[in-house]
Write a protein that holds these residues in place. Sequence first.
Motif, PDB file in Angstrom:
ATOM      1  N   LEU A   1      -2.903 -13.392   1.640  1.00 57.86           N
ATOM      2  CA  LEU A   1      -1.517 -13.813   1.411  1.00 57.86           C
ATOM      3  C   LEU A   1      -1.208 -13.925  -0.078  1.00 57.86           C
ATOM      4  O   LEU A   1      -0.109 -13.571  -0.518  1.00 57.86           O
ATOM      5  CB  LEU A   1      -1.246 -15.149   2.114  1.00 57.86           C
ATOM      6  N   LEU A   2      -2.180 -14.429  -0.847  1.00 59.72           N
ATOM      7  CA  LEU A   2      -1.962 -14.509  -2.293  1.00 59.72           C
ATOM      8  C   LEU A   2      -1.818 -13.119  -2.893  1.00 59.72           C
ATOM      9  O   LEU A   2      -0.991 -12.891  -3.775  1.00 59.72           O
ATOM     10  CB  LEU A   2      -3.116 -15.253  -2.967  1.00 59.72           C
TER      11      LEU A   2
ATOM     12  N   GLN B   1       3.833 -10.518  -7.596  1.00 65.07           N
ATOM     13  CA  GLN B   1       5.073  -9.824  -7.950  1.00 65.07           C
ATOM     14  C   GLN B   1       4.834  -8.323  -8.128  1.00 65.07           C
ATOM     15  O   GLN B   1       5.662  -7.504  -7.721  1.00 65.07           O
ATOM     16  CB  GLN B   1       5.663 -10.421  -9.227  1.00 65.07           C
ATOM     17  N   SER B   2       3.698  -7.945  -8.674  1.00 63.79           N
ATOM     18  CA  SER B   2       3.424  -6.518  -8.872  1.00 63.79           C
ATOM     19  C   SER B   2       3.302  -5.787  -7.537  1.00 63.79           C
ATOM     20  O   SER B   2       3.743  -4.642  -7.398  1.00 63.79           O
ATOM     21  CB  SER B   2       2.147  -6.328  -9.698  1.00 63.79           C
ATOM     22  N   VAL B   3       2.731  -6.420  -6.557  1.00 60.07           N
ATOM     23  CA  VAL B   3       2.605  -5.800  -5.227  1.00 60.07           C
ATOM     24  C   VAL B   3       3.980  -5.651  -4.599  1.00 60.07           C
ATOM     25  O   VAL B   3       4.286  -4.625  -3.979  1.00 60.07           O
ATOM     26  CB  VAL B   3       1.663  -6.637  -4.330  1.00 60.07           C
TER      27      VAL B   3
ATOM     28  N   LYS C   1       5.795  -2.811  -6.214  1.00 58.95           N
ATOM     29  CA  LYS C   1       5.237  -1.547  -5.749  1.00 58.95           C
ATOM     30  C   LYS C   1       5.779  -1.202  -4.370  1.00 58.95           C
ATOM     31  O   LYS C   1       6.132  -0.047  -4.095  1.00 58.95           O
ATOM     32  CB  LYS C   1       3.709  -1.666  -5.720  1.00 58.95           C
ATOM     33  N   LEU C   2       5.873  -2.209  -3.480  1.00 61.96           N
ATOM     34  CA  LEU C   2       6.421  -1.961  -2.137  1.00 61.96           C
ATOM     35  C   LEU C   2       7.890  -1.567  -2.197  1.00 61.96           C
ATOM     36  O   LEU C   2       8.348  -0.715  -1.427  1.00 61.96           O
ATOM     37  CB  LEU C   2       6.247  -3.206  -1.264  1.00 61.96           C
ATOM     38  N   ILE C   3       8.649  -2.163  -3.120  1.00 59.07           N
ATOM     39  CA  ILE C   3      10.072  -1.822  -3.259  1.00 59.07           C
ATOM     40  C   ILE C   3      10.221  -0.369  -3.694  1.00 59.07           C
ATOM     41  O   ILE C   3      11.057   0.378  -3.174  1.00 59.07           O
ATOM     42  CB  ILE C   3      10.753  -2.786  -4.262  1.00 59.07           C
ATOM     43  N   LYS C   4       9.379   0.070  -4.639  1.00 54.98           N
ATOM     44  CA  LYS C   4       9.443   1.459  -5.104  1.00 54.98           C
ATOM     45  C   LYS C   4       9.014   2.424  -4.005  1.00 54.98           C
ATOM     46  O   LYS C   4       9.589   3.507  -3.855  1.00 54.98           O
ATOM     47  CB  LYS C   4       8.561   1.640  -6.333  1.00 54.98           C
ATOM     48  N   GLU C   5       7.983   2.052  -3.233  1.00 55.30           N
ATOM     49  CA  GLU C   5       7.521   2.925  -2.148  1.00 55.30           C
ATOM     50  C   GLU C   5       8.588   3.103  -1.070  1.00 55.30           C
ATOM     51  O   GLU C   5       8.752   4.183  -0.526  1.00 55.30           O
ATOM     52  CB  GLU C   5       6.250   2.356  -1.507  1.00 55.30           C
TER      53      GLU C   5
ATOM     54  N   ASN D   1      16.699  -4.705  -8.181  1.00 52.21           N
ATOM     55  CA  ASN D   1      16.285  -4.947  -9.574  1.00 52.21           C
ATOM     56  C   ASN D   1      15.828  -6.388  -9.715  1.00 52.21           C
ATOM     57  O   ASN D   1      16.247  -7.269  -8.955  1.00 52.21           O
ATOM     58  CB  ASN D   1      17.448  -4.690 -10.536  1.00 52.21           C
ATOM     59  N   ASN D   2      15.004  -6.618 -10.722  1.00 57.71           N
ATOM     60  CA  ASN D   2      14.580  -7.985 -11.013  1.00 57.71           C
ATOM     61  C   ASN D   2      15.736  -8.773 -11.614  1.00 57.71           C
ATOM     62  O   ASN D   2      16.550  -8.225 -12.382  1.00 57.71           O
ATOM     63  CB  ASN D   2      13.413  -7.991 -11.999  1.00 57.71           C
ATOM     64  N   LEU D   3      15.830 -10.015 -11.295  1.00 59.26           N
ATOM     65  CA  LEU D   3      16.871 -10.867 -11.850  1.00 59.26           C
ATOM     66  C   LEU D   3      16.499 -11.273 -13.273  1.00 59.26           C
ATOM     67  O   LEU D   3      15.356 -11.618 -13.554  1.00 59.26           O
ATOM     68  CB  LEU D   3      17.048 -12.118 -10.995  1.00 59.26           C
TER      69      LEU D   3
END
Length: 118
Positions: A85-86, A91-93, A96-100, A106-108
């Motif tokens: 879960l951690l 945030q990087s994971v 990566k899922l958003i790009k996939e 976008n990040n706030l």
Amino acid sequence: MKNIFKKISENKVIKSISIKDFASGRIFMKEFMIRQSKLILLIIACVFVYMDNRMKCEQMLSKIDKLNNELTTQRYIYTITASELLEAGQQSVIEKLIKEKGLDLNNLNTPPYPIILK
């Protein structure tokens, strides 16, 4: 009943104890055995209580060992799940899922609610 014990206790024909007395059952007619019969019954009762308590204790120890093994297994499962879960919540994971998935997020740059400092 008392008369029988009195007659038996008065009958002192056999003075010694032999294997033949045990085999024939005459050992229980001896004066010594008659006088100590209550003590012998008490000792036998104590032995049975001790054996019962010992068996219960062994059953409880067996159950405790089983539960300790189960607890250890559950702790390992918790540790593995918490680390997964951690890892999934980093945030990087997430980026990566958003790009996939091809999402247009976008990040706030500002927090989702204003922080008021006084």
